[in-house]
Design a protein around this motif. Structure first.
Motif, mmCIF file in Angstrom:
data_model
loop_
_atom_site.group_PDB
_atom_site.id
_atom_site.type_symbol
_atom_site.label_atom_id
_atom_site.label_comp_id
_atom_site.label_asym_id
_atom_site.label_seq_id
_atom_site.Cartn_x
_atom_site.Cartn_y
_atom_site.Cartn_z
ATOM 1 N N PHE A 1 -9.188 -7.480 3.837
ATOM 2 C CA PHE A 1 -10.587 -7.849 3.574
ATOM 3 C C PHE A 1 -11.214 -8.505 4.799
ATOM 4 O O PHE A 1 -12.367 -8.206 5.159
ATOM 5 C CB PHE A 1 -10.653 -8.791 2.365
ATOM 6 N N GLN A 2 -10.464 -9.400 5.455
ATOM 7 C CA GLN A 2 -11.005 -10.116 6.611
ATOM 8 C C GLN A 2 -11.159 -9.217 7.837
ATOM 9 O O GLN A 2 -11.847 -9.585 8.794
ATOM 10 C CB GLN A 2 -10.103 -11.310 6.961
ATOM 11 N N ASP A 3 -10.528 -8.049 7.810
ATOM 12 C CA ASP A 3 -10.576 -7.150 8.963
ATOM 13 C C ASP A 3 -11.805 -6.231 8.953
ATOM 14 O O ASP A 3 -12.020 -5.495 9.908
ATOM 15 C CB ASP A 3 -9.305 -6.290 9.003
ATOM 16 N N LEU B 1 -10.222 4.911 4.811
ATOM 17 C CA LEU B 1 -10.851 3.644 5.148
ATOM 18 C C LEU B 1 -10.332 3.157 6.495
ATOM 19 O O LEU B 1 -9.164 3.320 6.812
ATOM 20 C CB LEU B 1 -10.543 2.595 4.075
ATOM 21 N N SER B 2 -11.214 2.559 7.279
ATOM 22 C CA SER B 2 -10.813 2.032 8.576
ATOM 23 C C SER B 2 -11.177 0.559 8.658
ATOM 24 O O SER B 2 -11.878 0.030 7.787
ATOM 25 C CB SER B 2 -11.487 2.820 9.709
ATOM 26 N N LEU B 3 -10.699 -0.112 9.695
ATOM 27 C CA LEU B 3 -10.906 -1.541 9.852
ATOM 28 C C LEU B 3 -11.796 -1.804 11.051
ATOM 29 O O LEU B 3 -11.555 -1.296 12.138
ATOM 30 C CB LEU B 3 -9.566 -2.256 10.023
ATOM 31 N N VAL C 1 0.864 -1.183 0.000
ATOM 32 C CA VAL C 1 0.000 0.000 0.000
ATOM 33 C C VAL C 1 0.893 1.223 0.000
ATOM 34 O O VAL C 1 1.359 1.680 1.052
ATOM 35 C CB VAL C 1 -0.952 -0.018 1.220
ATOM 36 N N ASP C 2 1.167 1.749 -1.200
ATOM 37 C CA ASP C 2 2.032 2.914 -1.340
ATOM 38 C C ASP C 2 1.279 4.212 -1.133
ATOM 39 O O ASP C 2 1.854 5.217 -0.710
ATOM 40 C CB ASP C 2 2.680 2.926 -2.733
ATOM 41 N N PHE C 3 -0.022 4.202 -1.441
ATOM 42 C CA PHE C 3 -0.851 5.398 -1.246
ATOM 43 C C PHE C 3 -1.616 5.228 0.063
ATOM 44 O O PHE C 3 -2.173 4.163 0.324
ATOM 45 C CB PHE C 3 -1.822 5.573 -2.412
ATOM 46 N N PRO C 4 -1.667 6.244 0.898
ATOM 47 C CA PRO C 4 -2.297 6.095 2.224
ATOM 48 C C PRO C 4 -3.821 6.032 2.182
ATOM 49 O O PRO C 4 -4.521 6.936 2.646
ATOM 50 C CB PRO C 4 -1.807 7.333 2.978
ATOM 51 N N VAL C 5 -4.362 4.953 1.608
ATOM 52 C CA VAL C 5 -5.821 4.820 1.539
ATOM 53 C C VAL C 5 -6.432 4.660 2.921
ATOM 54 O O VAL C 5 -7.635 4.872 3.110
ATOM 55 C CB VAL C 5 -6.229 3.638 0.634
ATOM 56 N N ASP C 6 -5.601 4.275 3.909
ATOM 57 C CA ASP C 6 -6.136 4.127 5.256
ATOM 58 C C ASP C 6 -6.500 5.476 5.885
ATOM 59 O O ASP C 6 -7.064 5.520 6.986
ATOM 60 C CB ASP C 6 -5.165 3.374 6.156
ATOM 61 N N THR D 1 -14.185 -0.426 6.108
ATOM 62 C CA THR D 1 -15.361 0.438 6.128
ATOM 63 C C THR D 1 -14.956 1.895 5.939
ATOM 64 O O THR D 1 -13.925 2.329 6.460
ATOM 65 C CB THR D 1 -16.138 0.295 7.453
ATOM 66 N N PRO D 2 -15.775 2.677 5.201
ATOM 67 C CA PRO D 2 -15.504 4.109 5.078
ATOM 68 C C PRO D 2 -16.143 4.922 6.201
ATOM 69 O O PRO D 2 -16.006 6.145 6.232
ATOM 70 C CB PRO D 2 -16.135 4.466 3.726
ATOM 71 N N GLY D 3 -16.848 4.248 7.117
ATOM 72 C CA GLY D 3 -17.492 4.971 8.218
ATOM 73 C C GLY D 3 -18.983 5.092 8.029
ATOM 74 O O GLY D 3 -19.572 4.585 7.065
ATOM 75 N N ASN D 4 -19.629 5.791 8.947
ATOM 76 C CA ASN D 4 -21.088 5.879 8.962
ATOM 77 C C ASN D 4 -21.638 7.221 8.500
ATOM 78 O O ASN D 4 -22.846 7.415 8.471
ATOM 79 C CB ASN D 4 -21.622 5.599 10.380
ATOM 80 N N ARG D 5 -20.770 8.156 8.144
ATOM 81 C CA ARG D 5 -21.244 9.491 7.744
ATOM 82 C C ARG D 5 -20.803 9.780 6.317
ATOM 83 O O ARG D 5 -20.171 10.781 6.028
ATOM 84 C CB ARG D 5 -20.686 10.555 8.701
#
Length: 444
Positions: A351-353, A210-212, A202-207, A356-360
């Protein structure tokens, strides 16, 4: 108005497309947890007096011919035991369900479904449960109106394709219906074209977006009822909005950036979201030409990735609107091969974790230029295209930019937006939206 279902048939490929049952893997974009949804929409066709064929027969015949090359639509989605990802099982004898229905009124009586009654249009589109959609990931309903016009209702599991991919298939069907040759060779090879790198990285900080959360439930919401509302967007109002943002910032913004920023802030403000909560603006961006190598023209799987802009609710409401439009504008530059590959590899690693992008999340999509109007079965292109899906990009409060119907006495100036917000927030949201049409634009 009653919708009468007359029969449901299973349409098989005109000739057997394969001899051995087999399983096809999907891409990591197809198996994104947030795409475990059924996308439902309809197309409206007006009567063509020179066309005396039954639209149901035309659709069934053209579908049968197209399924020879696009046989995967007759497959069954199942979850793999070792990782719970979806895969497609292609079995001999598979087919696509198509329902025939009728309505005893003219399309003009319902304004060609330009601003339809929610309960009525729900009956014009198949409504499978998520489990039924795994067994039959693609279903159709053809509803004939008393005027001779008709509606094609579609329900497709999002793991099969995105809007562009579905349109490729419908155009192939339409070519058959018009007596023409196929112009697109469908391409699959999904796992190879959009699979993870080896090893994944993961070179781009998509986290950042997105959260786990293993316990997260995609499309969870507060349980409060949501309401839908249409708003007209006149060209004059949009020009004034963009001119005001240009005057304040010195930069020019597209309609999607300017209006998206306005609607996002209005919905968050009206919903009274706690000021310290993070809210997200989400949209899909086409990566078919961004990835290296570029995807084949006939690639019809999911070829978009989600992009996000996030802020604390208090910052979104408090900052000048042009700064929000600027954030949306800058987010587009993240659409690179590196971002796409990092997003895919993040899906592989976590994927197994429970990603989610969150609830808002407020999902935005622009249907004005997506190509739906090109699908011509011999009656001309559809005069109205309308989405029914509320689940979009992890959120349950989507906003669609839609063209006005091309039929009847519909409006021609600008376009319309379909917005979902909590029912209790709708009065305040309408007040915010009225600021667009005032003689003096108020951006505060």
């Amino acid at each position: 108005m009653e919708v009468h279902i007359q029969e449901t048939v299973t349409v098989h490929p005109a000739t057997p497309p394969f001899s051995d049952d087999h399983v096809l893997p999907l891409s990591h974009l197809d198996t994104d947890r947030n795409l475990n949804v059924i996308f439902r929409y309809l197309r409206v066709y007006v009567n063509n007096e020179s066309k005396d064929a039954d639209p149901f027969d035309v659709v069934v015949s053209s579908l049968s011919a197209a399924l020879v090359r696009w046989y995967q639509f007759a497959g069954t989605l199942r979850r793999r035991a070792h990782d719970n990802r979806l895969e497609l099982h292609c079995l001999a004898g598979g087919g696509v369900r198509v329902a025939r229905a009728k309505v005893d009124c003219a399309l003009s009586a319902v304004n060609y479904l330009d601003d339809p009654d929610e309960k009525f249009v729900e009956k014009l589109v198949p409504g499978p449960t998520i489990d039924e959609a795994l067994t039959h990931p693609f279903t159709l309903q053809i509803t004939r109106f008393a005027c001779g016009g008709w509606v094609m209702g579609t329900a497709v599991h999002h793991a099969m394709c995105d809007g562009m991919g579905a349109t490729l298939f419908f155009n192939a069907m339409a070519e058959v219906a018009r007596g023409e040759e196929f112009t697109v060779e469908p391409a699959w090879n999904r796992a190879a074209l959009l699979g993870p790198r080896n090893p994944p990285r993961v070179d781009f900080p998509v986290d950042q977006f997105l959260s786990l959360d293993k316990d997260s439930v995609p499309y969870a919401h507060s349980g409060k009822p949501a309401a839908q509302e249409f708003f007209e967007m006149k060209d004059e109002w949009l020009d004034r909005l963009k001119a005001a943002l240009h005057e304040q910032s010195g930069s020019k913004y597209t309609t999607f950036e300017a209006l998206g920023a306005f609607i996002w802030r209005a919905s968050v403000k009206a919903s009274k979201i706690p000021e310290d909560e993070t809210v997200k603006f989400a949209y899909q961006t086409n990566i078919r030409r961004k990835v290296k190598p570029a995807l084949p023209f006939g690639y019809w799987g999911n070829g978009c990735v989600p992009m996000y802009v996030q802020l604390a609710a208090k910052d979104l409401i408090g900052q000048p609107l042009w700064k929000t439009a600027e954030l949306i504008n800058k987010s587009k530059f993240n659409t690179t091969d590196d971002y796409v590959r990092s997003f895919i590899d993040f899906q592989e690693l976590h994927f197994q974790d429970g990603i989610t992008p969150g609830n808002r999340v407020s999902g935005f999509t622009d249907w004005r230029h997506i190509g739906h109007a090109t699908v011509d079965f011999g009656w001309g292109g559809p005069v109205t295209v309308f989405p029914l899906t509320r689940h979009l990009l992890g959120g349950v409060a989507p906003c669609y930019f839609l063209p006005y119907s091309a039929a009847g006495e519909g409006k021609k100036d600008g376009f319309k937006v379909l917005v979902y917000v909590q029912e209790e927030a709708m009065p305040a949201f309408k007040e915010e939206m009225e600021k667009l049409s005032g003689n003096e634009l108020i951006l505060s």
